[in-house]
Design a protein around this motif. Structure first.
Motif, PDB file in Angstrom:
ATOM      1  N   LEU A  84      33.395  43.086 -24.301  1.00 29.34           N
ATOM      2  CA  LEU A  84      34.571  43.957 -24.347  1.00 29.34           C
ATOM      3  C   LEU A  84      34.492  45.055 -23.303  1.00 29.34           C
ATOM      4  CD1 LEU A  84      37.061  45.171 -25.950  1.00 29.34           C
ATOM      5  CD2 LEU A  84      35.383  46.359 -27.373  1.00 29.34           C
ATOM      6  N   PHE A  85      33.266  45.492 -22.996  1.00 28.89           N
ATOM      7  CA  PHE A  85      33.092  46.644 -22.111  1.00 28.89           C
ATOM      8  C   PHE A  85      32.721  46.219 -20.691  1.00 28.89           C
ATOM      9  CE2 PHE A  85      31.617  48.572 -26.269  1.00 28.89           C
ATOM     10  CZ  PHE A  85      32.808  49.245 -26.495  1.00 28.89           C
ATOM     11  N   ILE A  86      33.245  46.961 -19.730  1.00 28.82           N
ATOM     12  CA  ILE A  86      32.939  46.705 -18.328  1.00 28.82           C
ATOM     13  C   ILE A  86      32.377  47.997 -17.711  1.00 28.82           C
ATOM     14  CG2 ILE A  86      33.975  46.156 -16.094  1.00 28.82           C
ATOM     15  CD1 ILE A  86      35.943  44.377 -17.556  1.00 28.82           C
ATOM     16  N   PRO A  87      31.166  47.929 -17.153  1.00 31.26           N
ATOM     17  CA  PRO A  87      30.623  49.130 -16.520  1.00 31.26           C
ATOM     18  C   PRO A  87      31.573  49.603 -15.407  1.00 31.26           C
ATOM     19  CG  PRO A  87      28.930  47.428 -16.725  1.00 31.26           C
ATOM     20  CD  PRO A  87      30.242  46.784 -17.073  1.00 31.26           C
ATOM     21  N   LYS A  88      31.750  50.880 -15.322  1.00 31.16           N
ATOM     22  CA  LYS A  88      32.712  51.438 -14.371  1.00 31.16           C
ATOM     23  C   LYS A  88      32.497  50.915 -12.950  1.00 31.16           C
ATOM     24  CE  LYS A  88      32.343  55.473 -12.678  1.00 31.16           C
ATOM     25  NZ  LYS A  88      32.105  56.931 -12.543  1.00 31.16           N
ATOM     26  N   ALA A  99      24.781  62.350 -26.572  1.00 29.29           N
ATOM     27  CA  ALA A  99      24.903  60.893 -26.529  1.00 29.29           C
ATOM     28  C   ALA A  99      25.906  60.485 -25.458  1.00 29.29           C
ATOM     29  CB  ALA A  99      25.316  60.362 -27.895  1.00 29.29           C
ATOM     30  N   LYS A 100      25.738  61.009 -24.283  1.00 29.38           N
ATOM     31  CA  LYS A 100      26.642  60.686 -23.179  1.00 29.38           C
ATOM     32  C   LYS A 100      26.059  59.482 -22.446  1.00 29.38           C
ATOM     33  CE  LYS A 100      29.156  63.175 -19.564  1.00 29.38           C
ATOM     34  NZ  LYS A 100      29.181  62.109 -18.537  1.00 29.38           N
ATOM     35  N   LEU A 101      26.913  58.492 -22.142  1.00 29.00           N
ATOM     36  CA  LEU A 101      26.456  57.316 -21.419  1.00 29.00           C
ATOM     37  C   LEU A 101      26.138  57.678 -19.969  1.00 29.00           C
ATOM     38  CD1 LEU A 101      29.110  54.744 -22.648  1.00 29.00           C
ATOM     39  CD2 LEU A 101      26.646  54.626 -23.092  1.00 29.00           C
ATOM     40  N   GLU A 102      25.096  57.057 -19.439  1.00 29.08           N
ATOM     41  CA  GLU A 102      24.783  57.284 -18.026  1.00 29.08           C
ATOM     42  C   GLU A 102      25.938  56.809 -17.155  1.00 29.08           C
ATOM     43  OE1 GLU A 102      21.046  55.982 -16.359  1.00 29.08           O
ATOM     44  OE2 GLU A 102      20.085  56.469 -18.279  1.00 29.08           O
ATOM     45  N   GLU A 103      26.445  55.626 -17.479  1.00 28.50           N
ATOM     46  CA  GLU A 103      27.604  55.118 -16.753  1.00 28.50           C
ATOM     47  C   GLU A 103      28.707  54.824 -17.766  1.00 28.50           C
ATOM     48  OE1 GLU A 103      27.091  51.456 -14.582  1.00 28.50           O
ATOM     49  OE2 GLU A 103      29.138  51.535 -13.810  1.00 28.50           O
ATOM     50  N   GLU A 104      29.899  55.306 -17.499  1.00 33.38           N
ATOM     51  CA  GLU A 104      30.999  55.081 -18.429  1.00 33.38           C
ATOM     52  C   GLU A 104      31.307  53.584 -18.537  1.00 33.38           C
ATOM     53  OE1 GLU A 104      31.171  57.026 -15.776  1.00 33.38           O
ATOM     54  OE2 GLU A 104      31.685  59.062 -16.428  1.00 33.38           O
ATOM     55  N   LEU A 105      31.800  53.185 -19.703  1.00 34.87           N
ATOM     56  CA  LEU A 105      32.228  51.803 -19.920  1.00 34.87           C
ATOM     57  C   LEU A 105      33.750  51.785 -20.056  1.00 34.87           C
ATOM     58  CD1 LEU A 105      29.545  50.741 -22.564  1.00 34.87           C
ATOM     59  CD2 LEU A 105      29.621  50.094 -20.137  1.00 34.87           C
ATOM     60  N   ILE A 106      34.369  50.797 -19.431  1.00 36.78           N
ATOM     61  CA  ILE A 106      35.816  50.635 -19.508  1.00 36.78           C
ATOM     62  C   ILE A 106      36.108  49.536 -20.517  1.00 36.78           C
ATOM     63  CG2 ILE A 106      37.907  50.186 -18.155  1.00 36.78           C
ATOM     64  CD1 ILE A 106      36.062  52.573 -17.214  1.00 36.78           C
ATOM     65  N   PRO A 116      40.453  45.634 -19.169  1.00 40.50           N
ATOM     66  CA  PRO A 116      41.890  45.440 -18.980  1.00 40.50           C
ATOM     67  C   PRO A 116      42.150  43.979 -18.580  1.00 40.50           C
ATOM     68  CG  PRO A 116      40.960  46.543 -17.060  1.00 40.50           C
ATOM     69  CD  PRO A 116      39.814  46.242 -17.983  1.00 40.50           C
ATOM     70  N   THR A 117      41.113  43.302 -18.149  1.00 40.20           N
ATOM     71  CA  THR A 117      41.059  41.902 -17.728  1.00 40.20           C
ATOM     72  C   THR A 117      39.601  41.700 -17.342  1.00 40.20           C
ATOM     73  OG1 THR A 117      41.923  40.230 -16.184  1.00 40.20           O
ATOM     74  CG2 THR A 117      41.687  42.457 -15.314  1.00 40.20           C
ATOM     75  N   SER A 118      39.114  40.439 -17.342  1.00 40.29           N
ATOM     76  CA  SER A 118      37.653  40.277 -17.318  1.00 40.29           C
ATOM     77  C   SER A 118      37.062  39.668 -16.052  1.00 40.29           C
ATOM     78  CB  SER A 118      37.221  39.448 -18.534  1.00 40.29           C
ATOM     79  OG  SER A 118      37.629  40.060 -19.738  1.00 40.29           O
ATOM     80  N   GLU A 119      37.816  39.605 -14.964  1.00 37.25           N
ATOM     81  CA  GLU A 119      37.258  39.004 -13.741  1.00 37.25           C
ATOM     82  C   GLU A 119      35.884  39.569 -13.391  1.00 37.25           C
ATOM     83  OE1 GLU A 119      40.403  39.627 -14.084  1.00 37.25           O
ATOM     84  OE2 GLU A 119      41.376  37.741 -13.542  1.00 37.25           O
ATOM     85  N   THR A 120      35.738  40.889 -13.457  1.00 33.81           N
ATOM     86  CA  THR A 120      34.505  41.506 -12.950  1.00 33.81           C
ATOM     87  C   THR A 120      33.288  41.157 -13.820  1.00 33.81           C
ATOM     88  OG1 THR A 120      35.040  43.551 -14.126  1.00 33.81           O
ATOM     89  CG2 THR A 120      35.710  43.405 -11.828  1.00 33.81           C
ATOM     90  N   ILE A 121      33.421  41.307 -15.128  1.00 30.89           N
ATOM     91  CA  ILE A 121      32.265  41.021 -15.983  1.00 30.89           C
ATOM     92  C   ILE A 121      31.954  39.527 -15.959  1.00 30.89           C
ATOM     93  CG2 ILE A 121      33.685  40.881 -18.102  1.00 30.89           C
ATOM     94  CD1 ILE A 121      30.180  42.314 -18.082  1.00 30.89           C
ATOM     95  N   ILE A 122      32.985  38.705 -15.832  1.00 28.05           N
ATOM     96  CA  ILE A 122      32.759  37.257 -15.825  1.00 28.05           C
ATOM     97  C   ILE A 122      32.113  36.805 -14.528  1.00 28.05           C
ATOM     98  CG2 ILE A 122      33.969  35.031 -15.754  1.00 28.05           C
ATOM     99  CD1 ILE A 122      35.707  36.034 -18.071  1.00 28.05           C
ATOM    100  N   TRP A 123      32.586  37.315 -13.408  1.00 30.73           N
ATOM    101  CA  TRP A 123      31.964  36.905 -12.147  1.00 30.73           C
ATOM    102  C   TRP A 123      30.574  37.480 -11.988  1.00 30.73           C
ATOM    103  CZ3 TRP A 123      32.854  33.003  -8.879  1.00 30.73           C
ATOM    104  CH2 TRP A 123      33.984  32.237  -9.199  1.00 30.73           C
ATOM    105  N   ASN A 124      30.312  38.596 -12.625  1.00 28.87           N
ATOM    106  CA  ASN A 124      28.945  39.108 -12.651  1.00 28.87           C
ATOM    107  C   ASN A 124      28.029  38.152 -13.427  1.00 28.87           C
ATOM    108  OD1 ASN A 124      27.035  41.424 -12.143  1.00 28.87           O
ATOM    109  ND2 ASN A 124      26.915  41.309 -14.377  1.00 28.87           N
ATOM    110  N   THR A 125      28.596  37.481 -14.446  1.00 33.85           N
ATOM    111  CA  THR A 125      27.836  36.499 -15.232  1.00 33.85           C
ATOM    112  C   THR A 125      27.703  35.168 -14.488  1.00 33.85           C
ATOM    113  OG1 THR A 125      28.768  37.520 -17.219  1.00 33.85           O
ATOM    114  CG2 THR A 125      27.695  35.382 -17.495  1.00 33.85           C
TER     115      THR A 125
END
Ligand code: ZN
Ligand code: ZN
Lengths: 491, 491
Positions: free
Chosen positions: A68-72, A112-119, A122-131
């Motif tokens: 569900l989450f995508i690193p910024k 409890a602040k994340l080092e890098e924000e998670l988005i 909105p669509t999953s091209e980036t997380i999927i192509w990273n996989t």
């Protein structure tokens, strides 16, 4: 009538909302921009989803699930993509709440602040192509034909149920190929799947085309789409299929070794349809009495309503009603026998009309004696006395007739609302007075497209596939044009 | 072997990870704490989901969909609930990114801060009961029997694929009733549905019971559960069903007027199972060569592998292989004919063993002459020569035999690992040397439960339903006890 429905003429937008909410499809929620999909609406979505899923599997696709989450930082990797999607999105910055030491309930724990924000995707091209970088090494791993059913979030200030909400449900296909030719063929195949689904299941005629540069998906080389027409003369984009070239493979370094052991970047497509389709379905077919749902995807195809006074022969009616319902179920027709004593037949009739149940069967004492029933079509409201003998066969045929007839009606309306304009004056007059699609010449520049949009609120919906060549002059600039393109005001 | 699998004895936890990742079920992702469910794993989940969904619908439930986001203030409405769920969660604080004016890519736009933070749902009682307030007015609106299939997020620092991840997939039923009696009956009914699913489809014997106060769901009056045993002697909670009393109705002011026109708060239940079940499935049945999947939910039930050298009579083998595959498909058995030339039969055998395909059929040239095939069971590895004639019937029966045999084996193991302990010394020795469930007396206080957990890492898994009364003394405090409770170390 049990529930007041605003008429289309009075207030089209309120009519739409009335149908969606009072028809039991969806409702606003306690969370701004997010809707609740109610059981009847979700049953409709399940039917649409299951049919699409079968069509995806029949064309060789499998389902999977990505985060569900995508690193910024992922969003920023593809330059066009970040411009299109990084803007209006839900940003997770913290991973813990704590009790307010000042007694103000729970507050965000600043530690409890994340080092890098998670988005939120909105669509999953980036997380999927990273996989995919880990999954694709050789031409033997290709093609990779994966689909995902998921929720996505695009922040919206002004929302409309189904049509524009912050969170919505959709499917997104993400495929990987060894060649551009194969990826383009996949892009077009999925556009055809969407068109077939819209036409054969939703009874919604669509125009297949390709988007102009400014309407293209952020990160795509080409965006194909299907465009449908609503009863208020506005267009609705009903599905998109993107040829992504090697853009995401380059952004995420996804390479494969081909048969000659040469390394090359992988070719990609993505394609999606969403719960927005339900909004289109409502607006394309319904009338002032309620929803009209196509039989092939209606959650309930047939309702049987007994007509009686007091308890006289109620048992005989009930027995026959349940017998008929069982006969429908046995041949795969979804049916409800409504023996609820708390409401009168007239109230029930109105309720099932509002809900768009394709076929209503009424059965009174005289029907019982005559071995007949009264069959009413929701789309035309025609009523016919039909013998009980052979009723399931009759209704099965009627459901197909309604499906076809709804399609024909929508098609006739759509075809009557594709008009040519040769001047700006004609163009604006058509949009204001008739609505629908307008075929007009355009000089091919994004600047002109933008100027026409500013002036008329109409956008280029697409350049239809197999568009005929025709010499002409741009309606705005008068510059030469080789073909007409399809304009409309749109949702 | 194509892929190295660590043995259970060598490193149980690594064995589990090897099966999940190399068996193609899931993988780590680029997002900390979130997993990717790979196509084979998702196909398994689809089979589990579809069967559960049928069982929910058969018991009168319908599906709906509620928002992903929960306003922070909603979580605080129910006092116990906020303690349990407000802590480790993903918090959305902003709704926009922007380009860094200093050129550092995209950054959170400080001007797009939400007035109230949104929590990514860890469970949906609050948003759903906030909605039910609008849906429930009268006893006529009850019962409301709704289920949701969704993703949820509970922040986790130490994650394990399927067993503990920040995001996971699940279903959550949320029902509303006019009386406590009816709600309790629903709670128990859904526990039975889960137990039936685990036993008949997952081949996983479970113990039904009720949780102690300290293990209860945050906001529940009673939490019922099913507990299963893994091969390392640890327990796994495989599903929970909660009687929520009127807690959420009171927190969200959901009242109905009864038949006498009296207003009362609505009674509630909620119940859920998740992708965690897949972790349990892997750990309950698999061996050192890979997964062993129960036939009723296996994505692929039968694989046919041709054995040949060079091209000699390859065509005849292929023709027969495809004919057999078609025959299996025709009777509803999922099958693959693996004619891939790139890998040798031995490699294929290992691969399908790793993936846990229940039945493997090998077919060589001699088999072709004899009209036989070699049928191998994944669970026992037995091989049998079987005539091609009547093969589908034989295999259909074999699949049922494997299903039953897996259940029997798991049941025998489970039953051999329920032991009684009467002293702390026995209790600790059992946990350390034998593992499994330990039945022991407990004085009924949360303090003792906590002390035993501190000392031994064992928790009270449940008080089994229909637990026999037995006088005894608490193993820790020696105080009197009326029944034994079920302890175990657990996932
Ligand atoms: Zn018109
Ligand atoms: Zn043992």
């Amino acid at each position: 009538m049990s529930k007041e429905i605003t008429s289309r003429n009075e207030d089209y937008s309120q009519w739409y909302n009335d149908l969606v909410i009072k028809g039991g499809l969806a409702d606003h929620s306690g969370v701004k921009g997010c809707m609740v999909i109610k059981p009847y609406g979700f049953a409709l979505w399940e039917n649409m989803r299951d049919q699409l899923d079968r069509m995806f599997k029949d064309t060789g696709h499998v389902n999977a699930y990505f985060p569900l989450f995508i690193p910024k930082s992922f969003l920023s990797r593809e330059a066009a993509h970040v411009e299109g999607f990084a803007k209006e999105c839900a940003v997770v910055t913290h991973y813990r709440l704590k009790n307010d030491p000042n007694g103000g309930g729970v507050i965000v724990d600043p530690e409890a602040k994340l080092e890098e924000e998670l988005i939120v995707r909105p669509t999953s091209e980036t997380i999927i192509w990273n996989t995919y970088r880990d999954w694709i090494k050789s031409y033997r791993d290709l093609p990779l034909l994966i689909n995902q059913w998921a929720n996505v979030v695009r922040w919206e200030m002004r929302t409309r149920l189904f049509l524009r909400t912050a969170e919505f449900l959709w499917q997104e296909g993400h495929t990987a190929h060894a060649t551009a030719v194969e990826a383009i063929a996949e892009t077009k195949q999925m556009l055809d799947v969407y068109a077939t689904f819209a036409e054969e299941y939703m009874a919604l005629p669509v125009i297949k085309g390709v988007k102009t540069e400014s309407e293209r998906f952020a990160g795509a080389v080409d965006t194909y789409c299907i465009e449908a027409l609503m009863q208020d003369g506005k267009a609705l984009q009903a599905g998109t299929s993107h040829f992504l070239g090697q853009n995401f493979a380059k952004a995420f370094d996804v390479r494969f070794s081909d048969k000659n052991n040469q390394l090359d970047y992988v070719w990609a497509t993505s394609w999606g349809v969403s719960t927005r389709l339900i909004g289109g379905l409502v607006m394309a077919h319904s009338d002032d009495d309620g929803l009209i749902l196509p039989p092939r995807i209606a959650p309930l195809q047939v309702v049987i309503v007994p007509i009686y006074k007091g308890e006289e022969r109620k048992d005989a009616l009930d027995a026959k009603g349940r017998e008929l319902a069982a006969a429908f179920k046995a041949v795969g027709i979804s049916v409800k026998y409504d023996d609820n004593d708390n409401s009168r037949p007239g109230f029930k009739f109105a309720e099932y009309e509002l809900k768009g149940v394709p076929v209503r069967i009424a059965m009174g004492l005289r029907d019982l004696d005559n071995n007949t029933v009264e069959v009413a079509r929701r789309d035309t409201k025609e009523k016919t006395a039909v013998p009980m003998e052979g009723l399931t066969g009759y209704v099965r045929q009627l459901l197909e007739t309604i499906q076809q007839s709804m399609y024909d009606k929508a098609m006739a309306y759509r075809d009557a609302h594709i008009t040519r304009a040769d001047t700006m004056a004609e163009f604006e007059k058509l949009l204001d007075e008739k609505g629908g699609f307008v075929l007009a010449h355009w000089d091919g520049t994004p600047a002109t497209e933008e100027a026409i949009k500013e002036k008329t609120k109409a956008t280029i919906r697409c350049i239809p596939l197999n568009n005929p060549a025709e010499d002409g002059k741009c309606i705005l600039t008068g510059r030469p044009s080789k073909q007409r393109v399809l304009f409309a005001r749109a949702y």
